[in-house]
Design a protein around this motif. Sequence first.
Motif, PDB file in Angstrom:
ATOM      1  N   TYR A  34       1.360  -1.513  -0.123  1.00 31.28           N
ATOM      2  CA  TYR A  34      -0.174   0.285  -0.212  1.00 31.28           C
ATOM      3  C   TYR A  34       0.954   1.476   0.298  1.00 31.28           C
ATOM      4  CZ  TYR A  34      -3.414  -3.624   1.670  1.00 31.28           C
ATOM      5  OH  TYR A  34      -3.577  -5.132   0.777  1.00 31.28           O
ATOM      6  N   TYR A  35       0.582   2.087  -0.253  1.00 30.81           N
ATOM      7  CA  TYR A  35       1.050   4.271  -0.985  1.00 30.81           C
ATOM      8  C   TYR A  35       0.447   4.578  -0.173  1.00 30.81           C
ATOM      9  CZ  TYR A  35       3.484   0.575  -4.035  1.00 30.81           C
ATOM     10  OH  TYR A  35       4.386  -0.441  -4.284  1.00 30.81           O
ATOM     11  N   VAL A  36       0.933   5.383   0.398  1.00 31.50           N
ATOM     12  CA  VAL A  36       0.573   7.043   1.015  1.00 31.50           C
ATOM     13  C   VAL A  36       1.551   7.913   0.518  1.00 31.50           C
ATOM     14  CG1 VAL A  36      -0.077   8.367   2.879  1.00 31.50           C
ATOM     15  CG2 VAL A  36      -0.488   6.278   3.185  1.00 31.50           C
ATOM     16  N   TYR A  37       0.912   8.605  -0.819  1.00 31.18           N
ATOM     17  CA  TYR A  37       1.354   9.316  -2.160  1.00 31.18           C
ATOM     18  C   TYR A  37       0.311  10.980  -1.777  1.00 31.18           C
ATOM     19  CZ  TYR A  37      -2.681   9.100  -4.300  1.00 31.18           C
ATOM     20  OH  TYR A  37      -4.159   9.010  -5.057  1.00 31.18           O
ATOM     21  N   ILE A  38       1.326  11.546  -2.060  1.00 30.18           N
ATOM     22  CA  ILE A  38       1.475  13.517  -2.623  1.00 30.18           C
ATOM     23  C   ILE A  38       2.243  13.581  -3.158  1.00 30.18           C
ATOM     24  CG2 ILE A  38       2.137  15.462  -1.547  1.00 30.18           C
ATOM     25  CD1 ILE A  38       3.627  14.952   1.370  1.00 30.18           C
ATOM     26  N   LYS A  78       1.132  15.697 -10.055  1.00 30.26           N
ATOM     27  CA  LYS A  78       2.503  15.382  -9.934  1.00 30.26           C
ATOM     28  C   LYS A  78       2.790  14.510  -9.158  1.00 30.26           C
ATOM     29  CE  LYS A  78       3.833  19.583 -13.209  1.00 30.26           C
ATOM     30  NZ  LYS A  78       2.213  19.289 -13.497  1.00 30.26           N
ATOM     31  N   LEU A  79       3.379  13.612  -9.015  1.00 33.00           N
ATOM     32  CA  LEU A  79       3.738  12.465  -7.328  1.00 33.00           C
ATOM     33  C   LEU A  79       4.981  13.329  -7.439  1.00 33.00           C
ATOM     34  CD1 LEU A  79       3.475  10.430  -5.702  1.00 33.00           C
ATOM     35  CD2 LEU A  79       4.553   9.117  -7.682  1.00 33.00           C
ATOM     36  N   ILE A  80       4.858  13.458  -6.031  1.00 32.08           N
ATOM     37  CA  ILE A  80       6.546  14.297  -5.488  1.00 32.08           C
ATOM     38  C   ILE A  80       6.378  13.441  -4.554  1.00 32.08           C
ATOM     39  CG2 ILE A  80       6.100  17.114  -6.630  1.00 32.08           C
ATOM     40  CD1 ILE A  80       4.585  17.363  -3.665  1.00 32.08           C
ATOM     41  N   TYR A  81       5.933  12.642  -3.588  1.00 31.84           N
ATOM     42  CA  TYR A  81       6.357  11.612  -2.529  1.00 31.84           C
ATOM     43  C   TYR A  81       5.627  10.624  -2.467  1.00 31.84           C
ATOM     44  CZ  TYR A  81       6.964  10.849   1.886  1.00 31.84           C
ATOM     45  OH  TYR A  81       7.696  10.301   3.336  1.00 31.84           O
ATOM     46  N   PHE A  82       5.947   9.843  -2.040  1.00 31.38           N
ATOM     47  CA  PHE A  82       5.030   8.652  -1.325  1.00 31.38           C
ATOM     48  C   PHE A  82       5.909   7.568  -0.877  1.00 31.38           C
ATOM     49  CE2 PHE A  82       7.753   6.582  -5.317  1.00 31.38           C
ATOM     50  CZ  PHE A  82       7.648   5.646  -4.779  1.00 31.38           C
ATOM     51  N   GLU A  83       5.063   6.832   0.560  1.00 34.21           N
ATOM     52  CA  GLU A  83       5.710   5.556   1.577  1.00 34.21           C
ATOM     53  C   GLU A  83       5.082   4.440   1.331  1.00 34.21           C
ATOM     54  OE1 GLU A  83       4.234   7.271   5.283  1.00 34.21           O
ATOM     55  OE2 GLU A  83       5.921   8.874   5.063  1.00 34.21           O
ATOM     56  N   ASN A 114      12.794  15.859  -2.087  1.00 32.75           N
ATOM     57  CA  ASN A 114      12.580  15.864  -3.635  1.00 32.75           C
ATOM     58  C   ASN A 114      13.087  17.241  -3.363  1.00 32.75           C
ATOM     59  OD1 ASN A 114      11.239  16.392  -5.629  1.00 32.75           O
ATOM     60  ND2 ASN A 114       9.800  14.832  -5.630  1.00 32.75           N
ATOM     61  N   PRO A 115      13.822  18.331  -2.934  1.00 31.53           N
ATOM     62  CA  PRO A 115      13.662  19.511  -2.546  1.00 31.53           C
ATOM     63  C   PRO A 115      12.762  20.497  -4.052  1.00 31.53           C
ATOM     64  CG  PRO A 115      15.776  18.626  -3.018  1.00 31.53           C
ATOM     65  CD  PRO A 115      14.728  17.505  -3.339  1.00 31.53           C
ATOM     66  N   SER A 116      13.228  20.107  -5.326  1.00 30.01           N
ATOM     67  CA  SER A 116      12.649  20.592  -6.457  1.00 30.01           C
ATOM     68  C   SER A 116      11.277  20.829  -6.711  1.00 30.01           C
ATOM     69  CB  SER A 116      14.007  20.942  -7.502  1.00 30.01           C
ATOM     70  OG  SER A 116      13.779  19.349  -8.027  1.00 30.01           O
ATOM     71  N   TRP A 117      11.035  19.889  -5.890  1.00 27.83           N
ATOM     72  CA  TRP A 117       8.962  18.999  -6.106  1.00 27.83           C
ATOM     73  C   TRP A 117       9.300  18.195  -7.900  1.00 27.83           C
ATOM     74  CZ3 TRP A 117       5.083  21.659  -4.063  1.00 27.83           C
ATOM     75  CH2 TRP A 117       5.015  22.999  -3.231  1.00 27.83           C
ATOM     76  N   GLN A 118      10.060  17.304  -8.276  1.00 28.23           N
ATOM     77  CA  GLN A 118      10.595  16.860  -9.423  1.00 28.23           C
ATOM     78  C   GLN A 118       9.141  15.523  -9.151  1.00 28.23           C
ATOM     79  OE1 GLN A 118      12.607  17.479 -12.018  1.00 28.23           O
ATOM     80  NE2 GLN A 118      12.998  19.470 -10.598  1.00 28.23           N
ATOM     81  N   ASP A 119       8.516  15.117 -10.817  1.00 30.45           N
ATOM     82  CA  ASP A 119       7.444  14.419 -10.855  1.00 30.45           C
ATOM     83  C   ASP A 119       8.334  13.201 -10.597  1.00 30.45           C
ATOM     84  OD1 ASP A 119       5.263  12.649 -11.063  1.00 30.45           O
ATOM     85  OD2 ASP A 119       4.659  14.069 -12.841  1.00 30.45           O
ATOM     86  N   LEU A 120       7.697  13.059  -9.965  1.00 34.24           N
ATOM     87  CA  LEU A 120       8.737  10.870  -9.463  1.00 34.24           C
ATOM     88  C   LEU A 120       8.453   9.906 -10.313  1.00 34.24           C
ATOM     89  CD1 LEU A 120       8.830  10.880  -5.852  1.00 34.24           C
ATOM     90  CD2 LEU A 120      10.929  11.889  -7.283  1.00 34.24           C
ATOM     91  N   ALA A 121       7.181  10.277 -11.433  1.00 42.22           N
ATOM     92  CA  ALA A 121       6.516   9.000 -11.671  1.00 42.22           C
ATOM     93  C   ALA A 121       6.669   9.615 -13.793  1.00 42.22           C
ATOM     94  CB  ALA A 121       4.845   9.212 -11.286  1.00 42.22           C
TER      95      ALA A 121
END
Length: 131
Positions: A34-38, A78-83, A114-121
């Motif tokens: 399972y994933y929690v994402y921002i 834009k996916l910027i974070y996930f756990e 991810n200091p530059s808010w890059q889209d991880l996806a």
Amino acid sequence: MRFLFFRVWVITVVIPTKVGIHNLIGDMKNVHQYYVYILASKIRGTLYIGMTNDLQRRVYEHKMGITRGFTSKYGVNKLIYFETFKDVNEAIEREKRLKKWNRAWKIELFEKNNPSWQDLAKDWYDDILTD
């Protein structure tokens, strides 16, 4: 009918060959994740927190605006974070906690990695999406 016999730890397992070892291993590999994402609309833009069991599918749905709602209305894709979690209840609790955080805490959380808010996806859908 033939049977396969093998020992797992100290337990003897008997499986009819029609079922086969591959089906047994397939069931054992069926471990849920399972994933929690921002998501963000842009740098310093609108944020969205969600939870899913299939991150790639869910991000795709956000990017394509498949579900009408908050993310499609405000262009948050834009996916910027996930756990990652193995327990659905832990993921649900984490999502609820993060949603209660103030904006500054959320930004501090993901800007560590991810200091530059890059889209991880951004490279996940190269063959079907373009910016």
